[in-house]
Scaffold this active site. Structure first.
Site, short mmCIF file in Angstrom:
data_model
loop_
_atom_site.label_atom_id
_atom_site.label_comp_id
_atom_site.label_asym_id
_atom_site.label_seq_id
_atom_site.Cartn_x
_atom_site.Cartn_y
_atom_site.Cartn_z
N ASP A 47 -0.29 -21.11 -2.30
CA ASP A 47 -0.84 -21.51 -1.00
C ASP A 47 -2.00 -20.60 -0.58
OD1 ASP A 47 0.88 -23.60 -0.57
OD2 ASP A 47 2.38 -22.37 0.45
N TYR A 106 8.12 -14.08 -8.46
CA TYR A 106 7.26 -13.72 -7.33
C TYR A 106 7.66 -12.35 -6.79
CZ TYR A 106 5.12 -18.36 -6.75
OH TYR A 106 4.40 -19.51 -6.92
#
Lengths: 239, 239
Positions: A47, A106
């Protein structure tokens, strides 16, 4: 190709009209260098503002890859300072950067003191967060398969099933922590929603049991707010 | 007070008319909090863009320091994200942040690969720099006392004599190096001129013997160009 990028200057990975995205910048550079309009496919979509220490992408070309390190240099000269193309190598026909990835990891960085050097790269955590409690809650993620509570609403994915194999806060300095999470796949906004809800636990606004109930509800509205993207890094993709 | 700051947003440490400097921002905050116009004296002066991981400054006040951690919080709320006040403590009358400092250490960071995350904080070094040769040259600095060759011209200091006790490139990651230099005092622009001249050695444009001759000439024009300030950090001040 293996690459890294800082997320702040981009509207995320994926091409979209009228916005500077990582994919669009690389496709423009690649199309210039190999003199043919070429699309790339990434291992995932990050994003707006989200970083990648390691992203993998593939592209199809009829030309054999004669001098990969020259191509790396040529692309790096065109993509700007915020993207680093690290390696390009040939793979078998049919290999796919997204579908063949078996896991993604992540990192989410939290700094508990004021830091003039790291604030653009990490989240300024409030004092007194209970990381031990957050880790108790994070363990519940390993027994979860339906992540609807942490999924962005109204997306086009067919299933919210993910298998998380690691989810843990680790202390990396007296004032710095990183949340490491590995799964076979991630839903859009999932890591930021998971971290936001864990932080509610760390602040004492939610118990570990509450966290379990949030998961069980399969309702995004039950979870905490999403964390800012600038502290999130796609860290590793494995095949 | 002990503090840190990122140099990029400031025109250096020292107050100057019409420019945002670290000293001016802290003096404004301090004068607001203790309700009296107050000047601070730093351990040294950093140039435009130069960072400090650790700067020490003193100020005089008639008020006893009742709640130092509250004062730290109040100042941090006023000085912005790029300055972190880390500690404030009382010292004996007559103690001086600049004159009583016995050594200063600076770090200069060089990264040899493209790095989207660290380029604002380090210097992008060319490939193939010979760090071993640079370290041979750096050893000559330990036997040097007159640093006129690395001093900015037309400054008001009375002597160019410095005693360097450490000067060494250290590898901190496969693609990252730091030059660590410690001395009793530094001349304006000295570290950046020293590093710039060492880089000439590392590039093979100057031999170690040439470097010795640059020192012996006591002439700024003999040395290499000054390095960019954003990769330089005042790292430690000792008393």
């Amino acid at each position: 190709m293996r690459l890294a990028y800082r997320g702040a200057p981009f509207h995320g990975w994926q091409c979209q009209p009228g916005a500077v995205t990582v994919q669009a910048v690389i496709e423009a550079a690649l199309s210039t260098v190999i003199r043919k309009n070429t699309k790339i496919v990434g291992a995932g979509r990050t994003d707006t503002g989200v970083n990648a220490r390691m992203m993998v992408a593939h592209f199809d070309t009829d030309e054999p890859l004669r001098d990969p390190s020259r191509l790396v240099r040529q692309l790096n000269a065109l993509v700007g300072k915020d993207i680093a193309i690290e390696d390009i190598y040939e793979v078998e026909a049919g290999k796919h950067a997204r579908f063949d990835a078996t896991s993604r990891t992540y990192h989410y960085y939290a700094v508990t003191c004021k830091s003039p050097f790291f604030y653009p790269l990490s989240w300024k955590a409030p004092e007194g967060l209970d990381f031990a409690k957050m880790n108790e809650a994070a363990e519940l993620l390993l027994q979860t398969s339906d992540f609807t509570s942490f999924a962005k609403l109204h997306t086009d994915v067919k299933t919210n099933i993910c298998h998380v194999t690691k989810a843990r806060w680790e202390q990396i300095a007296p004032d710095a922590w990183v949340f490491v999470i590995t799964a076979d796949r991630f839903l859009r906004n999932m890591v930021r929603a998971v971290v936001g809800t864990l932080v509610e636990v760390g602040r004492g606004k939610m118990t570990v049991e509450d966290f379990g109930r949030v998961i069980a509800k399969r309702n995004r509205c039950a979870a905490g707010t999403s964390m800012p993207g600038h502290a999130l890094y796609l860290w590793e993709v494995t095949y």
